[in-house]
Write an enzyme that holds these catalytic residues in place. Structure first.
Site, PDB file in Angstrom:
ATOM      1  CD  GLU A   1      10.535  -9.543 -10.932  1.00 49.04           C
ATOM      2  OE1 GLU A   1       9.944  -9.227  -9.904  1.00 49.04           O
ATOM      3  OE2 GLU A   1      11.750  -9.364 -11.095  1.00 49.04           O
TER       4      GLU A   1
ATOM      5  CE  LYS B   1      11.814  -1.329  -6.502  1.00 51.69           C
ATOM      6  NZ  LYS B   1      12.599  -2.252  -7.367  1.00 51.69           N
TER       7      LYS B   1
ATOM      8  CG  ASN C   1       1.945   0.089   4.021  1.00 49.83           C
ATOM      9  OD1 ASN C   1       1.718  -1.099   3.809  1.00 49.83           O
ATOM     10  ND2 ASN C   1       3.114   0.645   3.747  1.00 49.83           N
ATOM     11  N   GLY C   2       0.141  -2.073   6.026  1.00 51.28           N
ATOM     12  CA  GLY C   2       0.641  -3.068   6.977  1.00 51.28           C
ATOM     13  C   GLY C   2      -0.432  -4.102   7.275  1.00 51.28           C
TER      14      GLY C   2
ATOM     15  CG  HIS D   1      20.008 -35.590 -10.113  1.00 53.05           C
ATOM     16  ND1 HIS D   1      20.479 -36.845  -9.837  1.00 53.05           N
ATOM     17  CD2 HIS D   1      21.080 -34.858 -10.493  1.00 53.05           C
ATOM     18  CE1 HIS D   1      21.796 -36.873 -10.006  1.00 53.05           C
ATOM     19  NE2 HIS D   1      22.187 -35.664 -10.415  1.00 53.05           N
TER      20      HIS D   1
ATOM     21  CB  CYS E   1      -0.871   0.036   1.247  1.00 50.22           C
ATOM     22  SG  CYS E   1      -1.842  -1.441   1.463  1.00 50.22           S
TER      23      CYS E   1
ATOM     24  CE  LYS F   1      14.188  -8.683 -12.390  1.00 47.63           C
ATOM     25  NZ  LYS F   1      14.838  -8.830 -11.136  1.00 47.63           N
TER      26      LYS F   1
ATOM     27  CD1 TRP G   1      -0.174  -5.256  -4.014  1.00 46.56           C
ATOM     28  CD2 TRP G   1      -0.089  -6.344  -2.052  1.00 46.56           C
ATOM     29  NE1 TRP G   1       0.378  -6.496  -4.239  1.00 46.56           N
ATOM     30  CE2 TRP G   1       0.441  -7.191  -3.059  1.00 46.56           C
ATOM     31  CE3 TRP G   1      -0.134  -6.825  -0.747  1.00 46.56           C
ATOM     32  CZ2 TRP G   1       0.922  -8.464  -2.792  1.00 46.56           C
ATOM     33  CZ3 TRP G   1       0.342  -8.101  -0.480  1.00 46.56           C
ATOM     34  CH2 TRP G   1       0.856  -8.899  -1.510  1.00 46.56           C
TER      35      TRP G   1
ATOM     36  CD  GLU H   1      17.667 -10.939 -10.331  1.00 46.01           C
ATOM     37  OE1 GLU H   1      17.249 -11.675  -9.429  1.00 46.01           O
ATOM     38  OE2 GLU H   1      17.179  -9.816 -10.568  1.00 46.01           O
TER      39      GLU H   1
HETATM   40  O1  M6R Z   1      13.688  -4.377  -1.115  1.00 48.44           O
HETATM   41  P1  M6R Z   1      14.297  -5.743  -1.084  1.00 48.44           P
HETATM   42  O2  M6R Z   1      15.571  -5.822  -1.866  1.00 48.44           O
HETATM   43  O3  M6R Z   1      14.473  -6.293   0.302  1.00 48.44           O
HETATM   44  O4  M6R Z   1      13.242  -6.659  -1.823  1.00 48.44           O
HETATM   45  C1  M6R Z   1      13.427  -8.040  -1.910  1.00 48.44           C
HETATM   46  C2  M6R Z   1      12.567  -8.629  -2.992  1.00 48.44           C
HETATM   47  O5  M6R Z   1      11.208  -8.395  -2.726  1.00 48.44           O
HETATM   48  C3  M6R Z   1      12.908  -8.046  -4.357  1.00 48.44           C
HETATM   49  O6  M6R Z   1      14.250  -8.248  -4.679  1.00 48.44           O
HETATM   50  C4  M6R Z   1      12.051  -8.687  -5.468  1.00 48.44           C
HETATM   51  O7  M6R Z   1      12.350 -10.035  -5.590  1.00 48.44           O
HETATM   52  C5  M6R Z   1      12.295  -7.931  -6.758  1.00 48.44           C
HETATM   53  N1  M6R Z   1      11.230  -7.014  -6.997  1.00 48.44           N
HETATM   54  C6  M6R Z   1      12.434  -8.785  -7.937  1.00 48.44           C
HETATM   55  O8  M6R Z   1      12.699  -8.036  -9.072  1.00 48.44           O
END
Ligand code: M6R
Length: 605
Positions: free
Chosen positions: A485, A600, A100-101, A501, A2, A482, A76, A478
């Site tokens: 997501e 985010k 938020n929370g 395996h 949020c 990418k 959210w 990674e």
């Molecule tokens: O803010 P942070 O680096 O702690 O966030 C961790 C993950 O939520 C973050 O890296 C997430 O996996 C990315 N948005 C992926 O692109």
């Protein structure tokens, strides 16, 4: 997660609130709402489900809602679907608020408040907390700060709250536990928000309210209070980046802009660590480190996995990488000599913060590698490396990940030099190679067209596998994240040797397999694994470092990255994979910067 905004001043509040919410869209949300008021009038509310533009249309850009004081929210969904009824603000007789929370004991509180005669119109925990404030306010005939403080004592969980009280026109009240909240003032107005970009247009001087503190916000003035209701002073902090850093700057998406900012992000991070003593980590301390727990989530965890290989290779000490969400509930040995490294872009990820606290409670030193200064992890860590990626808006991280890699390399080299596991000369060679990475990343970025073309070939695929060994496996994790997501294509990363395996049974005609080959020691073995996939019908893409032999005919699609020491190749290899994810998402017509269901900054468990 949020987003919260608040404004009180001389201007019409609603357009300012809507603009502020637009700067928080990157956090992820599925409904939005605002409440504004003038003195002597009751607050007026507008709420919509879906994207913010529906709220903008409904209020004609805010013009339809008069009032110079207001609060706004992008929600959210956690408790209840993303409907108008569940959208914030929520109201009670005397109080209106956004949150938020997560209020963990909301069910029990709701029951008690229902017994006291309160009726609920939403499924949210937020409505419960707003009504709880109202209850204390009425029952004890106390002021807003005291009512909020009583609520904070009673509520469990995490929250950033912005509240307006019917009897206090022109004023907003705020409180916080765990969830981020930033406040700022100008001569005749005051602002609050979940993140700096929402208020940066108006002020660079900000205050970060701490856990279990409250604030009274009036035009041009903010007062802070502790849980006893005593007024306290908080230090003002100056934001050292410009509002333009959080704009698209001519790029179609923030993600593409941020991918292109990687040379700068890495260069700034490396130069800021030229004086390594600024982190507080001196040689005597580094020598005493016998093992490391690397704790993080998502991409930050993937950076940690790459860091694990580099630290183990250079320093000869064991490194264990743990999901923060697991670490916080596991019973790992917490032995003296262990350094806990918490990696986080936002510095507010709930699980990473909880892991940090658990480590500190166990008496272990914690190093935070954090991008957002002033964030909770940055403030609570014993040692701090500030990655210099600057504000990252796209939900899918790119430049912050690259800056984390650079920070981890330097940590590894400095630790190795302190321990004497590499000589001064070897250490200096490594540092020079790290300093050369930004130009090489720039060279990889020149090669975009090739990735753009390949993305058109895979845009309608349903499964993509990434395989590699050692550090290449870390990059695959990674690259795969990418892809999934932002393109919503199912994708998995596998340590190439593990395929046989079980997972190889998933490879069939036309399955896409991307093999990463940057590690000289194991590249041939990965090639063999790729051939095994091709023999089962896979379409292969090869991502290989200059100098690594790719057998003729292995694949029609080979992407090369410049020569770089194996240890630091992840910084180059990740870039084509970021671009591939980006262009695939664009090809599929998706919302690249704000992928579905994601936030985010994940500030709840
Ligand atoms: O803010 P942070 O680096 O702690 O966030 C961790 C993950 O939520 C973050 O890296 C997430 O996996 C990315 N948005 C992926 O692109």
């Amino acid at each position: 997660m949020c987003g919260i905004v608040g404004y009180t001043g001389q201007e019409q509040a609603a357009p300012i609130l809507l603009e502020g919410l637009s700067k928080l869209e990157y956090r992820g949300y599925d409904s939005a709402g605002i409440a504004v008021r003038n003195a002597g009038e009751l607050p007026q509310l507008a709420k919509t489900a879906g994207k913010l533009h529906f709220l903008v249309e409904k209020t004609d850009g805010g013009k339809l809602l008069p009032g110079t004081c207001g609060i706004g929210h992008t929600r959210w969904a956690t408790h209840g679907n993303p409907t108008v009824d569940n959208a914030h603000p929520h109201t009670s007789d005397n109080v209106i608020g956004v949150h938020n929370g997560i209020i963990e004991n909301y069910a029990e509180l709701r029951e008690k408040l229902t017994d006291k005669g309160y009726r609920f119109y939403s499924q949210t925990d937020t409505e419960v907390i707003v009504k709880l404030v109202d209850y204390y306010y009425k029952k004890y005939g106390i002021g807003p700060i005291d009512a909020i403080n009583r609520t904070m004592v009673r509520a469990r969980g995490s929250y950033a709250l912005a509240l307006m009280f019917v009897d206090y026109p022109g004023e907003i009240y705020a409180a916080r536990k765990e969830s981020p909240l930033v406040l700022g003032t100008t001569r005749d107005a005051s602002f609050l928000a979940s993140d700096v970009p929402a208020i940066l247009k108006y002020t660079r001087k900000v205050y970060y309210i701490e856990n279990l503190q409250a604030a009274r916000i009036t035009p041009g003035r903010i007062q802070f209070f502790n849980l006893n209701g005593d007024e306290i002073t908080l230090p003002a902090r100056e934001i050292d980046w410009d509002a333009s850093a959080a704009e698209k700057g001519g790029y179609e998406h923030f993600m593409l802009k941020e991918i292109h900012e990687q040379p700068r992000a890495v260069r700034d991070t490396v130069s800021s660590l030229a004086d390594f003593s600024s982190t507080g980590l001196d040689n005597a301390f580094l020598r005493s480190v016998e093992r490391i727990y690397m704790v993080a989530c998502g991409s930050a965890l993937h950076a940690g996995i790459a860091g694990q290989y580099v630290v183990e290779r250079l320093c000869g000490i064991p490194v264990r990488v743990e999901f923060a969400s697991e670490f916080r509930y596991r019973h790992l040995p917490m032995e003296k000599g262990t350094l806990v490294v918490v990696v986080s872009q936002s510095g507010e990820t709930a699980d990473s913060l909880a892991a940090l606290r658990k480590a500190k409670e166990a008496g272990l030193p914690v190093l935070g590698i954090v991008n957002v200064m002033g964030s909770s992890i940055a403030r609570e860590a014993d040692y701090l490396i500030h990655t210099m990626a600057g504000p990252e808006i796209s939900v899918a991280t790119t430049k912050a990940y690259s800056a984390q890699l650079a920070a981890l390399y330097i940590l590894a080299v400095r630790t190795a030099m302190a321990k004497g596991t590499v000589s001064e000369e070897e250490g200096k060679y490594c540092l020079d190679e790290i300093a050369a990475l930004p130009d090489k990343i720039g060279a990889v970025l020149e090669n975009k067209k090739q990735l753009q073309w390949f993305a058109t070939k895979i845009a309608s695929d349903t499964d993509i596998f990434y395989i590699g060994r050692g550090l290449d496996y870390a990059v695959c994790l990674e690259g795969s994240l990418k892809m999934k997501e932002i393109s919503y294509i199912h994708s998995e990363a596998y340590a190439a040797g593990e395929l046989k395996h079980g997972t190889i049974s998933l490879i069939e005609d036309n399955t896409v397999v991307i093999g990463v080959l940057t590690q000289e020691e194991v590249a041939e073995k990965t090639v063999s694994n790729m051939i095994e996939c091709r023999s089962r019908g896979a379409r292969l893409m090869v991502l290989a470092k200059e100098g690594i032999r790719v057998p003729d005919g292995l694949s029609d699609f080979v992407v090369r990255i410049p020569s770089v020491p194996d240890l630091f190749s992840a910084s180059l290899a990740v870039v084509p994979l970021q671009l591939l994810g980006y262009y695939t998402s664009v090809n599929r017509g998706l919302d690249v910067d704000k992928p579905r269901n994601l936030a985010k900054s994940v500030t709840v468990e």
